[in-house]
Design a protein around this motif. Structure first.
Motif, PDB file in Angstrom:
ATOM      1  N   ALA A  20      19.625  15.140  -5.426  1.00  0.00           N
ATOM      2  CA  ALA A  20      19.797  14.470  -4.128  1.00  0.00           C
ATOM      3  C   ALA A  20      20.108  12.996  -4.382  1.00  0.00           C
ATOM      4  O   ALA A  20      19.603  12.393  -5.334  1.00  0.00           O
ATOM      5  CB  ALA A  20      18.524  14.615  -3.299  1.00  0.00           C
ATOM      6  N   SER A  21      20.928  12.437  -3.516  1.00  0.00           N
ATOM      7  CA  SER A  21      21.338  11.040  -3.675  1.00  0.00           C
ATOM      8  C   SER A  21      20.136  10.100  -3.781  1.00  0.00           C
ATOM      9  O   SER A  21      19.152  10.243  -3.057  1.00  0.00           O
ATOM     10  CB  SER A  21      22.189  10.625  -2.469  1.00  0.00           C
ATOM     11  OG  SER A  21      22.494   9.253  -2.555  1.00  0.00           O
ATOM     12  N   GLY A  22      20.243   9.152  -4.693  1.00  0.00           N
ATOM     13  CA  GLY A  22      19.211   8.120  -4.824  1.00  0.00           C
ATOM     14  C   GLY A  22      18.077   8.522  -5.744  1.00  0.00           C
ATOM     15  O   GLY A  22      17.219   7.689  -6.061  1.00  0.00           O
ATOM     16  N   LYS A  45      24.070   7.801  -6.221  1.00  0.00           N
ATOM     17  CA  LYS A  45      23.373   6.838  -5.356  1.00  0.00           C
ATOM     18  C   LYS A  45      24.377   6.331  -4.315  1.00  0.00           C
ATOM     19  O   LYS A  45      25.585   6.340  -4.552  1.00  0.00           O
ATOM     20  CB  LYS A  45      22.852   5.681  -6.237  1.00  0.00           C
ATOM     21  CG  LYS A  45      22.192   4.540  -5.483  1.00  0.00           C
ATOM     22  CD  LYS A  45      20.882   4.953  -4.854  1.00  0.00           C
ATOM     23  CE  LYS A  45      20.328   3.861  -3.924  1.00  0.00           C
ATOM     24  NZ  LYS A  45      19.286   4.383  -3.024  1.00  0.00           N
ATOM     25  N   ASN A  69       9.589   6.079   0.626  1.00  0.00           N
ATOM     26  CA  ASN A  69      10.402   5.059  -0.041  1.00  0.00           C
ATOM     27  C   ASN A  69      11.138   4.221   0.974  1.00  0.00           C
ATOM     28  O   ASN A  69      11.496   4.699   2.057  1.00  0.00           O
ATOM     29  CB  ASN A  69      11.364   5.705  -1.058  1.00  0.00           C
ATOM     30  CG  ASN A  69      12.734   5.984  -0.454  1.00  0.00           C
ATOM     31  OD1 ASN A  69      13.583   5.102  -0.365  1.00  0.00           O
ATOM     32  ND2 ASN A  69      12.923   7.219  -0.006  1.00  0.00           N
ATOM     33  N   ASN A  99      27.987   9.432  -2.677  1.00  0.00           N
ATOM     34  CA  ASN A  99      27.253   9.165  -1.432  1.00  0.00           C
ATOM     35  C   ASN A  99      27.683   7.800  -0.890  1.00  0.00           C
ATOM     36  O   ASN A  99      27.732   6.813  -1.618  1.00  0.00           O
ATOM     37  CB  ASN A  99      25.752   9.196  -1.741  1.00  0.00           C
ATOM     38  CG  ASN A  99      24.876   9.093  -0.501  1.00  0.00           C
ATOM     39  OD1 ASN A  99      24.561   8.001  -0.048  1.00  0.00           O
ATOM     40  ND2 ASN A  99      24.467  10.224   0.043  1.00  0.00           N
ATOM     41  N   ASN A 126      26.187   9.290   4.190  1.00  0.00           N
ATOM     42  CA  ASN A 126      24.771   9.170   4.541  1.00  0.00           C
ATOM     43  C   ASN A 126      24.658   8.527   5.924  1.00  0.00           C
ATOM     44  O   ASN A 126      24.811   7.320   6.072  1.00  0.00           O
ATOM     45  CB  ASN A 126      24.073   8.309   3.473  1.00  0.00           C
ATOM     46  CG  ASN A 126      22.658   7.943   3.858  1.00  0.00           C
ATOM     47  OD1 ASN A 126      22.129   8.414   4.861  1.00  0.00           O
ATOM     48  ND2 ASN A 126      22.042   7.087   3.064  1.00  0.00           N
ATOM     49  N   ASN A 191      17.934  14.247   5.223  1.00  0.00           N
ATOM     50  CA  ASN A 191      17.480  13.000   4.624  1.00  0.00           C
ATOM     51  C   ASN A 191      15.969  12.884   4.902  1.00  0.00           C
ATOM     52  O   ASN A 191      15.362  13.831   5.384  1.00  0.00           O
ATOM     53  CB  ASN A 191      18.259  11.819   5.225  1.00  0.00           C
ATOM     54  CG  ASN A 191      18.437  10.701   4.205  1.00  0.00           C
ATOM     55  OD1 ASN A 191      17.456  10.267   3.588  1.00  0.00           O
ATOM     56  ND2 ASN A 191      19.660  10.251   4.015  1.00  0.00           N
ATOM     57  N   SER A 215       9.534  11.992   1.753  1.00  0.00           N
ATOM     58  CA  SER A 215      10.246  13.067   1.044  1.00  0.00           C
ATOM     59  C   SER A 215       9.246  13.875   0.236  1.00  0.00           C
ATOM     60  O   SER A 215       8.061  13.556   0.199  1.00  0.00           O
ATOM     61  CB  SER A 215      11.308  12.461   0.123  1.00  0.00           C
ATOM     62  OG  SER A 215      10.700  11.620  -0.837  1.00  0.00           O
ATOM     63  N   GLY A 216       9.731  14.911  -0.439  1.00  0.00           N
ATOM     64  CA  GLY A 216       8.853  15.714  -1.286  1.00  0.00           C
ATOM     65  C   GLY A 216       8.397  16.990  -0.594  1.00  0.00           C
ATOM     66  O   GLY A 216       8.788  17.267   0.546  1.00  0.00           O
ATOM     67  N   ILE A 219       7.882  17.798   3.218  1.00  0.00           N
ATOM     68  CA  ILE A 219       8.918  17.930   4.257  1.00  0.00           C
ATOM     69  C   ILE A 219       9.693  19.258   4.159  1.00  0.00           C
ATOM     70  O   ILE A 219      10.579  19.511   4.962  1.00  0.00           O
ATOM     71  CB  ILE A 219       9.910  16.744   4.255  1.00  0.00           C
ATOM     72  CG1 ILE A 219      10.856  16.769   3.033  1.00  0.00           C
ATOM     73  CG2 ILE A 219       9.169  15.412   4.316  1.00  0.00           C
ATOM     74  CD1 ILE A 219      12.023  15.780   3.154  1.00  0.00           C
ATOM     75  N   GLY A 242      15.250  18.834   0.684  1.00  0.00           N
ATOM     76  CA  GLY A 242      13.967  18.427   1.248  1.00  0.00           C
ATOM     77  C   GLY A 242      12.831  19.211   0.629  1.00  0.00           C
ATOM     78  O   GLY A 242      12.629  20.381   0.947  1.00  0.00           O
ATOM     79  N   GLY A 243      12.137  18.575  -0.312  1.00  0.00           N
ATOM     80  CA  GLY A 243      10.924  19.167  -0.858  1.00  0.00           C
ATOM     81  C   GLY A 243      11.129  20.273  -1.873  1.00  0.00           C
ATOM     82  O   GLY A 243      10.177  20.975  -2.213  1.00  0.00           O
ATOM     83  N   VAL A 263      17.959  18.522  -5.100  1.00  0.00           N
ATOM     84  CA  VAL A 263      16.580  18.245  -5.502  1.00  0.00           C
ATOM     85  C   VAL A 263      16.418  16.739  -5.650  1.00  0.00           C
ATOM     86  O   VAL A 263      17.144  16.112  -6.423  1.00  0.00           O
ATOM     87  CB  VAL A 263      16.262  18.958  -6.840  1.00  0.00           C
ATOM     88  CG1 VAL A 263      14.858  18.621  -7.307  1.00  0.00           C
ATOM     89  CG2 VAL A 263      16.445  20.460  -6.695  1.00  0.00           C
ATOM     90  N   GLY A 264      15.485  16.166  -4.900  1.00  0.00           N
ATOM     91  CA  GLY A 264      15.287  14.710  -4.939  1.00  0.00           C
ATOM     92  C   GLY A 264      14.019  14.309  -5.639  1.00  0.00           C
ATOM     93  O   GLY A 264      13.948  14.277  -6.871  1.00  0.00           O
ATOM     94  N   SER A 265      12.978  14.033  -4.848  1.00  0.00           N
ATOM     95  CA  SER A 265      11.725  13.465  -5.371  1.00  0.00           C
ATOM     96  C   SER A 265      11.139  14.233  -6.548  1.00  0.00           C
ATOM     97  O   SER A 265      10.559  13.624  -7.451  1.00  0.00           O
ATOM     98  CB  SER A 265      10.670  13.437  -4.264  1.00  0.00           C
ATOM     99  OG  SER A 265      11.206  12.904  -3.096  1.00  0.00           O
TER     100      SER A 265
HETATM  101  C1  FMN Z   1      13.872   6.844  -3.930  1.00  0.00           C
HETATM  102  C2  FMN Z   1      14.823   7.543  -3.006  1.00  0.00           C
HETATM  103  C3  FMN Z   1      16.100   7.012  -2.789  1.00  0.00           C
HETATM  104  C4  FMN Z   1      17.016   7.651  -1.935  1.00  0.00           C
HETATM  105  N1  FMN Z   1      18.278   7.136  -1.758  1.00  0.00           N
HETATM  106  C5  FMN Z   1      19.176   7.810  -0.978  1.00  0.00           C
HETATM  107  C6  FMN Z   1      20.523   7.346  -0.848  1.00  0.00           C
HETATM  108  O1  FMN Z   1      20.942   6.347  -1.475  1.00  0.00           O
HETATM  109  N2  FMN Z   1      21.369   8.026  -0.026  1.00  0.00           N
HETATM  110  C7  FMN Z   1      20.949   9.174   0.650  1.00  0.00           C
HETATM  111  O2  FMN Z   1      21.763   9.780   1.375  1.00  0.00           O
HETATM  112  N3  FMN Z   1      19.694   9.637   0.528  1.00  0.00           N
HETATM  113  C8  FMN Z   1      18.803   8.990  -0.267  1.00  0.00           C
HETATM  114  N4  FMN Z   1      17.518   9.484  -0.414  1.00  0.00           N
HETATM  115  C9  FMN Z   1      17.136  10.746   0.280  1.00  0.00           C
HETATM  116  C10 FMN Z   1      17.254  11.942  -0.669  1.00  0.00           C
HETATM  117  O3  FMN Z   1      18.590  12.108  -1.120  1.00  0.00           O
HETATM  118  C11 FMN Z   1      16.766  13.239   0.013  1.00  0.00           C
HETATM  119  O4  FMN Z   1      17.565  13.486   1.162  1.00  0.00           O
HETATM  120  C12 FMN Z   1      15.307  13.178   0.438  1.00  0.00           C
HETATM  121  O5  FMN Z   1      14.534  12.492  -0.536  1.00  0.00           O
HETATM  122  C13 FMN Z   1      14.702  14.584   0.661  1.00  0.00           C
HETATM  123  O6  FMN Z   1      14.737  15.353  -0.523  1.00  0.00           O
HETATM  124  P1  FMN Z   1      13.453  15.513  -1.513  1.00  0.00           P
HETATM  125  O7  FMN Z   1      12.285  15.911  -0.658  1.00  0.00           O
HETATM  126  O8  FMN Z   1      13.860  16.564  -2.496  1.00  0.00           O
HETATM  127  O9  FMN Z   1      13.225  14.178  -2.157  1.00  0.00           O
HETATM  128  C14 FMN Z   1      16.613   8.853  -1.263  1.00  0.00           C
HETATM  129  C15 FMN Z   1      15.316   9.383  -1.484  1.00  0.00           C
HETATM  130  C16 FMN Z   1      14.425   8.750  -2.347  1.00  0.00           C
HETATM  131  C17 FMN Z   1      13.063   9.362  -2.560  1.00  0.00           C
END
Ligand code: FMN
Length: 307
Positions: A20-22, A45, A69, A99, A126, A191, A215-216, A219, A242-243, A263-265
């Motif tokens: 996942a982005s970021g 990112k 965050n 992104n 985004n 997001n 996040s995580g 959600i 998401g999660g 997959v993000g967090s």
């Molecule tokens: C530290 C951090 C930075 C993030 N930066 C971006 C970003 O630059 N652009 C974006 O679209 N989403 C961003 N997100 C959102 C994630 O891409 C994702 O949609 C969200 O964290 C849910 O997924 P997760 O539960 O797997 O983390 C960010 C999330 C985190 C935790």
């Protein structure tokens, strides 16, 4: 085509897994741990026209089963992306979704125009950013704004457009349909959910930005539900996010109708999670003698809406 092939309509990926982005930067650090080619795609990112320093700290906080965050889209801007990050990532031979974020519609258009003729899979817009011209209202919470923004980007950019929506809204089908009407090729859901924490010692909000994005694993049920609802409303593919932390989570999103997942967090606590999920998914599909494409939407009474 193999069991793991994911069909995004505009492209077929070797598997449905992407960061996942970021949560992955541009992949440089992760590339020291595993071969990025094991992923279906890499999502970068956010890129904004100008470099951004991001929000004041603290920028992250732990929560039960998740994290908050408020990074503030720190990035090196369009110039940094085009001269340093993108050329490096293109050498890794993995499909790339860049992104894109902004404060105004013009910001998105500017970044999209600059990336329009680069060798990438597409853009992920985004729409969870505050629109400064409309008093800080998040772009993705107003269907008219979503339609206008996506249409404007569509005019300047022939690349596939994946529109990433915010869950901080009453009815997800409104921005989802607006994005589809504006020319989106696919959607990413979701997001982060808006949240906050308070430091009881200082008696002040814990994050420098006061509020942040949750996040995580906390959600996941929300994300799954929004994917479920959006799949019934639109006919473009959906990328679930998401999660996700286990192969069972990946399977749930596919069954809900997601064609691929991010997959993000969870990648912060386990940097090798993504390639492991790819291997576990392949093994599970083999054991069950099924495929990603067979699972997509199978939990819906009519078996999804992509047939
Ligand atoms: C530290 C951090 C930075 C993030 N930066 C971006 C970003 O630059 N652009 C974006 O679209 N989403 C961003 N997100 C959102 C994630 O891409 C994702 O949609 C969200 O964290 C849910 O997924 P997760 O539960 O797997 O983390 C960010 C999330 C985190 C935790």
């Amino acid at each position: 085509m193999s069991r793991t092939t994911a069909d995004l309509g505009f492209a077929q990926l070797k598997n449905p897994l992407m960061p996942a982005s970021g949560c992955f930067g541009w992949g440089r650090e992760f590339s020291q741990l595993f071969d990025l080619k094991t992923l279906g795609a890499v999502v970068t990112k956010a890129v904004t026209p100008e470099p951004r320093a991001g929000n004041p700290g603290p920028r992250v906080a732990e929560t039960p089963a998740g994290m908050l965050n408020a990074i503030g889209l720190q990035n090196s801007g369009l110039t940094g992306a085009l001269t340093e990050e993108l050329p490096w990532l293109q050498k890794q031979e993995v499909p790339i979704l860049v992104n894109v974020a902004g404060r105004t519609e013009d910001d998105y258009v500017k970044v999209a125009e600059a990336l329009a003729h680069h060798d990438i899979l597409g853009l992920e817009l985004n729409l969870s950013c505050p629109n400064v011209k409309e008093g800080g209202i998040t772009f993705g919470t107003d269907a008219n704004n979503v339609y206008r923004l996506v249409s404007r980007v569509r005019e300047v950019c022939p690349l596939p457009l994946v529109v990433k929506l915010t869950p901080n809204i009453t009815d997800i089908t409104e921005p989802a349909l607006a994005a589809e009407a504006g020319g989106a090729s696919a959607l990413t859901l979701i997001n982060t959910l808006r949240g906050m924490a308070i430091d009881i010692r200082t008696r002040r909000p814990l994050l420098g930005n006061v509020t942040g994005g949750l996040s995580g694993p906390a959600i996941k049920p929300v994300a799954l539900c929004l994917v479920w609802q959006a799949v019934k409303a639109v006919s473009i593919p959906i990328i679930g996010c998401g999660g996700i932390a286990r192969v069972e989570d990946v399977l749930e999103f596919l069954l809900a109708g997601a064609s691929a997942v991010q997959v993000g967090s969870a990648a912060f606590t386990d940097p090798l999670l993504l390639p492991r999920l790819a291997a576990e998914l392949e093994k599970w599909l083999e054991q069950e003698n099924t495929s990603v494409r067979e699972l997509v939407g199978a939990a819906h009474p009519q078996g999804g809406n992509h047939d």
